[in-house]
Structures are given as structure tokens and as C-alpha cells.
Design an enzyme around this catalytic site. Structure first.
Site, PDB file in Angstrom:
ATOM      1  CD  GLU A 332     -47.081 -36.730  21.718  1.00  0.00           C
ATOM      2  OE1 GLU A 332     -47.385 -35.897  22.586  1.00  0.00           O
ATOM      3  OE2 GLU A 332     -47.186 -37.970  21.888  1.00  0.00           O
ATOM      4  CB  CYS A 333     -43.125 -40.513  17.968  1.00  0.00           C
ATOM      5  SG  CYS A 333     -41.841 -41.775  17.812  1.00  0.00           S
ATOM      6  N   GLY A 334     -44.500 -41.084  15.607  1.00  0.00           N
ATOM      7  CA  GLY A 334     -45.109 -41.633  14.402  1.00  0.00           C
ATOM      8  C   GLY A 334     -46.028 -40.645  13.714  1.00  0.00           C
ATOM      9  CG  MET A 337     -41.749 -40.561  11.801  1.00  0.00           C
ATOM     10  SD  MET A 337     -41.600 -42.194  12.615  1.00  0.00           S
ATOM     11  CE  MET A 337     -41.717 -43.299  11.211  1.00  0.00           C
ATOM     12  N   GLY A 430     -42.846 -33.002  16.475  1.00  0.00           N
ATOM     13  CA  GLY A 430     -41.507 -33.559  16.595  1.00  0.00           C
ATOM     14  C   GLY A 430     -41.562 -34.957  17.177  1.00  0.00           C
TER      15      GLY A 430
END
Length: 455
Positions: A332-334, A337, A430
Site C-alpha cells: 500500500e502507498c509507501g 513505492m 497500489g
């Protein structure tokens, strides 16, 4: 169950909710009262303040993520461990979904949990207008549940007169005031408040504020208001459990200062289903824990630790190898990334990362796709069947050259929608942050996939 409780709200963001809430919580702890705290809405950082700085249990309650029965259950599940539950509101008291609704607002949480509300009013630059502002909030909804007010940034000299006027004209009590105290202000960062481990002397600041509030806020009256609440009717949700042969499935959780945005209820739900959670640090640990059946990479601030993450080559190699061998994972998110080929830091400098997601995570100048979403699976994948839905939210200043398109996101009470997330039989990665209690079957499906691989 009997659950004394109070909700601290405000007319708007920036009114001092978090600071005053932390000060009140510390004052109550200083009196020897056991407290559970909750944050209204999806925010991660305020519960981190409550938990890390004050050493108390802190969770989220969100009436978008969960229906009324589940919301009350999650409150009661945690409240049974304490003498008092303190909830901190979000944004302005009535501000909810899409900017046009009270759903998922602090008011909505007070309504669903039948909790009295103390309004924290930023009184700087006002006198008689304070009474007018509070009256507007009382009158906006007949069931406002506002039982009192605390006046923030008000002088000791003006306070007695303002208090007398409010209590003469309005059917509420004024519980006290907070003088201007710049030495206790908490700084901001690009995702809101800074995380508590980055502020020096934070515990001393909160202790100092607590000493002030002991003199200026009527905590006995606050306890009396909280103690007058009605009992909560709790109905436990139906939670699936792994088969005996699958129990103890080993799920590695990335957790450190770079990856710290995780809901405790998500973690506890997986444990209740039969998973064994094993934490590791992509920043500090040199190797991935052995024999993992699955991995989860939650969000946080990886962009602030991009150099350290990139230079931890043995950890990157272990994660790449685990993914190559088919270990299922969520990101998720970070965390999403971190799994890219490259990720920019706050200065726009690229750093090599895991390489499981082709492309680059890059910095933008504004929030992208901000807010609540309902996610619908576009195909069968690691979280379940095509067409299943789960609720989530997005909050990020970064974006990706490769966001995925295996789920469809829809914003509530709005027309905006988009495709997102890389999903297949082994992964779902994602930007959206998922809330598992909104559909426990989906995280259960992930655990089952992990358990089958581990056999």
C-alpha cells in the site's frame, strides 16, 4: 457493556484538537485513569501520537469503513480494557464525505456510538462571537450531542466573562480554556502532522501541557459527562478462521520509521483469523525473516529514508528473491513505492528499490486521488474473486508511472473513478490503504493463499 466515553471535536481543522486531546489524555493518565483513545477517520498519525507518546491503546473508528454495528463493536472491543474512552474528531465537526455530507464525520461517529461531544473552539481573536459560533453548531443538527466546550487560545482574564455568557445563553457547560502556549505546538509535514519519533522532547511538551490543563480544564466535569453515557450494545461480526492445518501462517510485516502507517485492527484481525505476524525493518534489518508464507508492505515515509532503503542491498535482494519464488504479498502507498524499480526522494533524486513493480515512484506538488474509495476487483486475484469490493482511502503526494489497473476505484458521493492496483494470484499492490473490517473475507482469502503456499 458500560463504556464511559467522550468525543473531542472542533469547528475546523487547525483548532488544536490533537494537541488538546494529547494534553487531556496525559492529565487523565496522571490521575491513574486507564484510557483507550480513538481517532475518527482514516488518519494514521494521531493514533501514533496517542500510542507512542502517551503509551496508551489507540485505534481508528470510521463510519465509512464500517457499518454502525461493526463501528460500535470495534469501540467496545477496545473500551473493555479501560475506564474511559476518548475519541478525537476529524476536520470540522460536521465535515464528512465529498465535502457535502456528514457521513464519516466526527458528528456521524458521535451519533453512531451515542457519545457526548466536547467542542474545542479556537477562540483567538473572538469574544461574543465564540457564543455565536457554538450556537450555530448546536442548532445545525437537533441531535448534535454537543455537551460542552473548551476554549483554546483564550486569555485567563477574558475566560470568566466568556464562560458566563456561553452558559447563560446556551444549554451546555464550558469545561475550561487553554492559554496560548506556543512551546507546545506540534509541527506539520507533507502528510499532516509529523510522526512522534521525529520530535525531540515531545513527551516533556505533552507533560507540560497536561500540567497547564490540570489548572485550566475541569477534568472532573469531563469525567462526569463521559460517565453519563448509555451502555453499548455489541454484536460481534462474523470472522472466518483458517483451518487447523493452516493456522500459524507466517506473514512478514514491514515496520519501522519508513513503514509505519498500519491499522491495529487490521493486524489484530489477521491474528484472530489464525495468522502469525512477524515484523521486520527494511531500513535496519539486513535480512528478511526466514520461511515467510506472505508479506505486507504498508505505507509511511519511505521517501524520507530512500537512501538508507536503497543502500540496504541484502534486504532488497531477499525481498526480490521471495517474490521470485512466489511468496504472496500486499503493498500500500509507501510500501507500493518501495517495490518499484526506482523511487524519488523529497529532493527528486532517484534511488534503486526492490524492482517488483516496473516503473518509477515520483514526487508531485499536490495530493493525488485524495480521499475515500470503494475498490472493486476487476478479476480473480489474491484478495478474492472478481467483483468483490473493499473500502480504502488514498493520501499521497507521490505518484507512479505504473499504477496498475486490476481494481476499479470509485469515490463515494462523487463521479470520479479510476483503475488502480496490480493484482494477480500472488499480489495486490497500489496506492490505496485497505481497511480489512470493511470486507474481512478479502484479507482472509489472502491468508488462505499464503497458507496454501506454505504447506
Amino acid at each position: 457493556m458500560k463504556a464511559p466515553r467522550i468525543l473531542l471535536a472542533a469547528p475546523s481543522s487547525g483548532s488544536g484538537k490533537t494537541l488538546v486531546t494529547c494534553g487531556i489524555l496525559k492529565s487523565l493518565l496522571n490521575r491513574g485513569i486507564t484510557v483507550s483513545s480513538f481517532k475518527c477517520g482514516p488518519d494514521y498519525i494521531d493514533p501514533m501520537f496517542h500510542g507512542q507518546v502517551l503509551g496508551i491503546s489507540s485505534k481508528n473508528l470510521d463510519t465509512f469503513f464500517t457499518d454502525e454495528t461493526a463501528t460500535r463493536y470495534l469501540l467496545g472491543k477496545e473500551a473493555r480494557h479501560s475506564q474511559l474512552s476518548v475519541m478525537e474528531g476529524v476536520m470540522g465537526y460536521y465535515d464528512g464525505i465529498a465535502g457535502t455530507s456528514t457521513q464519516a464525520s466526527a458528528y456521524d461517529l458521535a451519533r453512531v456510538t451515542d457519545t457526548p461531544v466536547i467542542l474545542i473552539v479556537d477562540a483567538r481573536g473572538m469574544s461574543v462571537s465564540i457564543t455565536a459560533q457554538i450556537k450555530g453548531f448546536l442548532d445545525y443538527r437537533p441531535d448534535s450531542r454537543i455537551a460542552g466546550a473548551i476554549l483554546n487560545r483564550l486569555s485567563a482574564g477574558l475566560y470568566p466573562r466568556v464562560k458566563e455568557q456561553i452558559e447563560r445563553e446556551l444549554p451546555i457547560k464550558v469545561l475550561g480554556y487553554v492559554p496560548e502556549a506556543k512551546e507546545y505546538v506540534i509541527e506539520s509535514r507533507h502528510l499532516g502532522l509529523v510522526t512522534p519519533d521525529t520530535i525531540t522532547d515531545l513527551k516533556e511538551r505533552i507533560q507540560g501541557l497536561a500540567r497547564v490543563l490540570e489548572e485550566t480544564v475541569d477534568l472532573d466535569l469531563l469525567l462526569s459527562v463521559a460517565g453519563g453515557t448509555r451502555e453499548l450494545d455489541l454484536i460481534p461480526p462474523s470472522i472466518p478462521h483458517l483451518e487447523e492445518s493452516q493456522e500459524g501462517v507466517r506473514i512478514g510485516i514491514a515496520k519501522d520509521e519508513a513503514f509505519c502507517f498500519m491499522y491495529r485492527d487490521n493486524l489484530e484481525l489477521m491474528a484472530e483469523m489464525g495468522a502469525k505476524l512477524r515484523y521486520f525493518s527494511p531500513v535496519h534489518d539486513t535480512r528478511l525473516p526466514r520461511d515467510l508464507d506472505g508479506m505486507i508492505f504498508y505505507g509511511g515515509y519511505p521517501e524520507l529514508y530512500a537512501k538508507q532503503l536503497s543502500e540496504n542491498r541484502t534486504m532488497l535482494a531477499d525481498i526480490r528473491e521471495a517474490i521470485r519464488q512466489g511468496v504472496p504479498y500486499l503493498a500500500e502507498c509507501g510500501g507500493f513505492m518501495y517495490l518499484h524499480d526506482d523511487m524519488e526522494d523529497m529532493e527528486g533524486i532517484r534511488h534503486r528499490m526492490v524492482g517488483a513493480i516496473e516503473g518509477t515512484a515520483y514526487r508531485t506538488e499536490r495530493l493525488g486521488r485524495f480521499g475515500y474509495v470503494t475498490l472493486e476487483a476487476g478479476k480473480d486475484q489474491v484478495l478474492g474473486k472478481k467483483g468483490e469490493t473493499i473500502k480504502a482511502h488514498e493520501f499521497h503526494y507521490f505518484d507512479s508511472t505504473n499504477n496498475g489497473a486490476d481494481f476499479h476505484a470509485r469515490k463515494p458521493l462523487a463521479k470520479r473513478e479510476w483503475d488502480c492496483i496490480h493484482g494477480d494470484g500472488r499480489r495486490a499492490a497500489g496506492f490505496p490503504h485497505l481497511y480489512y473490517y470493511s470486507n474481512p473475507e478479502m484479507i482472509f482469502h489472502f491468508l488462505q493463499v499464503c497458507a496454501e503456499r506454505g504447506r
